[in-house]
Motif scaffolding. Structure first.
Motif, PDB file in Angstrom:
ATOM      1  N   UNK A  22       0.837  -1.220   0.000  1.00 49.05           N
ATOM      2  CA  UNK A  22       0.000   0.000   0.000  1.00 49.05           C
ATOM      3  C   UNK A  22       0.860   1.253   0.000  1.00 49.05           C
ATOM      4  N   UNK A  23       1.939   1.254   0.772  1.00 48.25           N
ATOM      5  CA  UNK A  23       2.808   2.430   0.866  1.00 48.25           C
ATOM      6  C   UNK A  23       3.519   2.747  -0.448  1.00 48.25           C
ATOM      7  N   UNK A  24       3.630   1.761  -1.316  1.00 53.24           N
ATOM      8  CA  UNK A  24       4.320   1.955  -2.590  1.00 53.24           C
ATOM      9  C   UNK A  24       3.391   1.806  -3.787  1.00 53.24           C
ATOM     10  N   UNK A  25       2.085   1.832  -3.536  1.00 54.33           N
ATOM     11  CA  UNK A  25       1.099   1.618  -4.599  1.00 54.33           C
ATOM     12  C   UNK A  25       1.254   2.603  -5.743  1.00 54.33           C
ATOM     13  N   UNK A  26       1.670   3.826  -5.461  1.00 59.06           N
ATOM     14  CA  UNK A  26       1.826   4.825  -6.527  1.00 59.06           C
ATOM     15  C   UNK A  26       2.984   4.499  -7.465  1.00 59.06           C
ATOM     16  N   UNK A  27       3.856   3.575  -7.074  1.00 61.26           N
ATOM     17  CA  UNK A  27       4.993   3.185  -7.902  1.00 61.26           C
ATOM     18  C   UNK A  27       4.748   1.874  -8.652  1.00 61.26           C
ATOM     19  N   UNK A  28       3.586   1.254  -8.407  1.00 63.76           N
ATOM     20  CA  UNK A  28       3.299  -0.061  -8.963  1.00 63.76           C
ATOM     21  C   UNK A  28       2.260  -0.011 -10.073  1.00 63.76           C
ATOM     22  N   UNK A  29       2.411  -0.889 -11.043  1.00 56.42           N
ATOM     23  CA  UNK A  29       1.482  -1.033 -12.148  1.00 56.42           C
ATOM     24  C   UNK A  29       0.956  -2.459 -12.126  1.00 56.42           C
ATOM     25  N   UNK A  30      -0.376  -2.604 -12.096  1.00 57.95           N
ATOM     26  CA  UNK A  30      -0.953  -3.942 -12.119  1.00 57.95           C
ATOM     27  C   UNK A  30      -0.919  -4.482 -13.543  1.00 57.95           C
ATOM     28  N   UNK A  31      -0.485  -5.728 -13.680  1.00 59.40           N
ATOM     29  CA  UNK A  31      -0.428  -6.420 -14.967  1.00 59.40           C
ATOM     30  C   UNK A  31      -1.068  -7.798 -14.792  1.00 59.40           C
ATOM     31  N   UNK A  32      -1.308  -8.490 -15.887  1.00 57.80           N
ATOM     32  CA  UNK A  32      -1.848  -9.851 -15.834  1.00 57.80           C
ATOM     33  C   UNK A  32      -0.747 -10.823 -16.265  1.00 57.80           C
ATOM     34  N   UNK A  33      -0.523 -11.836 -15.455  1.00 60.98           N
ATOM     35  CA  UNK A  33       0.440 -12.884 -15.764  1.00 60.98           C
ATOM     36  C   UNK A  33      -0.292 -14.205 -15.606  1.00 60.98           C
ATOM     37  N   UNK A  34      -0.350 -14.972 -16.691  1.00 66.78           N
ATOM     38  CA  UNK A  34      -1.101 -16.236 -16.687  1.00 66.78           C
ATOM     39  C   UNK A  34      -2.525 -15.992 -16.212  1.00 66.78           C
ATOM     40  N   UNK A  35      -3.083 -14.884 -16.658  1.00 66.32           N
ATOM     41  CA  UNK A  35      -4.460 -14.489 -16.356  1.00 66.32           C
ATOM     42  C   UNK A  35      -4.719 -14.187 -14.882  1.00 66.32           C
ATOM     43  N   UNK A  36      -3.682 -13.898 -14.138  1.00 70.90           N
ATOM     44  CA  UNK A  36      -3.819 -13.533 -12.725  1.00 70.90           C
ATOM     45  C   UNK A  36      -3.124 -12.194 -12.491  1.00 70.90           C
ATOM     46  N   UNK A  37      -3.571 -11.429 -11.486  1.00 71.65           N
ATOM     47  CA  UNK A  37      -2.938 -10.126 -11.240  1.00 71.65           C
ATOM     48  C   UNK A  37      -1.535 -10.265 -10.667  1.00 71.65           C
ATOM     49  N   UNK A  38      -0.674  -9.384 -11.127  1.00 68.50           N
ATOM     50  CA  UNK A  38       0.692  -9.258 -10.605  1.00 68.50           C
ATOM     51  C   UNK A  38       1.043  -7.778 -10.734  1.00 68.50           C
ATOM     52  N   UNK A  39       2.186  -7.377 -10.179  1.00 70.41           N
ATOM     53  CA  UNK A  39       2.559  -5.973 -10.210  1.00 70.41           C
ATOM     54  C   UNK A  39       4.011  -5.829 -10.626  1.00 70.41           C
ATOM     55  N   UNK A  40       4.288  -4.715 -11.266  1.00 72.08           N
ATOM     56  CA  UNK A  40       5.647  -4.365 -11.636  1.00 72.08           C
ATOM     57  C   UNK A  40       5.840  -2.884 -11.345  1.00 72.08           C
ATOM     58  N   UNK A  41       7.081  -2.448 -11.296  1.00 74.82           N
ATOM     59  CA  UNK A  41       7.357  -1.041 -11.081  1.00 74.82           C
ATOM     60  C   UNK A  41       6.938  -0.248 -12.314  1.00 74.82           C
ATOM     61  N   UNK A  42       6.242   0.874 -12.092  1.00 80.37           N
ATOM     62  CA  UNK A  42       5.859   1.732 -13.209  1.00 80.37           C
ATOM     63  C   UNK A  42       7.085   2.187 -13.983  1.00 80.37           C
ATOM     64  N   UNK A  43       8.195   2.337 -13.305  1.00 81.54           N
ATOM     65  CA  UNK A  43       9.432   2.779 -13.955  1.00 81.54           C
ATOM     66  C   UNK A  43       9.887   1.802 -15.034  1.00 81.54           C
ATOM     67  N   UNK A  44       9.412   0.554 -14.978  1.00 85.09           N
ATOM     68  CA  UNK A  44       9.797  -0.456 -15.959  1.00 85.09           C
ATOM     69  C   UNK A  44       8.665  -0.758 -16.945  1.00 85.09           C
ATOM     70  N   UNK A  45       7.652   0.066 -17.002  1.00 81.76           N
ATOM     71  CA  UNK A  45       6.490  -0.184 -17.861  1.00 81.76           C
ATOM     72  C   UNK A  45       6.879  -0.289 -19.329  1.00 81.76           C
ATOM     73  N   UNK A  46       7.955   0.369 -19.737  1.00 85.47           N
ATOM     74  CA  UNK A  46       8.380   0.287 -21.147  1.00 85.47           C
ATOM     75  C   UNK A  46       8.719  -1.147 -21.544  1.00 85.47           C
ATOM     76  N   UNK A  47       9.051  -1.993 -20.582  1.00 82.73           N
ATOM     77  CA  UNK A  47       9.344  -3.394 -20.880  1.00 82.73           C
ATOM     78  C   UNK A  47       8.149  -4.089 -21.525  1.00 82.73           C
ATOM     79  N   UNK A  48       6.941  -3.620 -21.209  1.00 83.31           N
ATOM     80  CA  UNK A  48       5.739  -4.238 -21.754  1.00 83.31           C
ATOM     81  C   UNK A  48       5.661  -4.071 -23.270  1.00 83.31           C
TER      82      UNK A  48
END
Length: 159
Positions: A22-48
């Motif tokens: 929760x304290x770092x939620x503003x730095x996280x981006x929710x993504x789907x992995x194997x149809x389930x939620x996961x998170x990555x750093x927004x700073x690495x969103x270009x990897x997508x």
């Protein structure tokens, strides 16, 4: 990763993990992995937007390698029906053969009088190319340890 992965990796209670998440939620981006939620750093969103690697090298990973250790679920890289051969319980993770980013077998080494013997047990028969890549990995291990090495590659199918 997921909060459960983080708890598995660091051993903290889920209550502390959820607070940190929760304290770092503003730095996280929710993504789907194997149809389930996961998170990555927004700073690495270009990897997508990047194309996946065409090929991952064949590797001999040591016991307790973070590639396996850091995740609660390993289904994306370890076929479920082989999971017990890698983690029989008690937190012990055996050394693994990695082919194209997925666990394809186990390996072990034994120091002999004048060489290192590396035994590789693939789950399924290996292609000639992968066998050659395993030989390269064994040679690199021998170089690192400063001693000759012999590779023995077999599976229960070969016996």
């Amino acid at each position: 990763a997921t909060p459960e992965d983080m708890a598995t990796w660091c051993g903290l209670p889920m209550s502390q993990i959820r607070t940190a998440w929760r304290n770092h939620a503003d730095q996280l981006l929710e993504v789907r992995v194997a149809n389930e939620p996961a998170w990555m750093l927004k700073a690495h969103a270009s990897w997508l937007d990047e194309s996946p690697a065409i090929s991952s090298p064949t590797r001999l990973l040591p016991a307790f390698d973070l590639y396996l250790l850091g995740y609660k679920k390993r289904d994306l890289i370890l076929p479920a029906h082989y999971a017990r051969r890698i983690n029989a319980g008690g937190g012990v993770l055996r050394p693994v053969l990695l082919v194209e980013g997925r666990v394809a077998g186990t390996w072990k080494s034994a120091r002999k009088k004048d060489h290192l013997e590396v035994t590789v047990e693939p789950f399924d028969p290996l292609t000639p190319q992968v066998r050659q890549e395993v030989e390269v990995e064994v040679a690199d291990l021998a170089r690192f340890l400063g001693m000759p090495a012999v590779a023995k590659i077999y599976s229960r199918i070969d016996e």
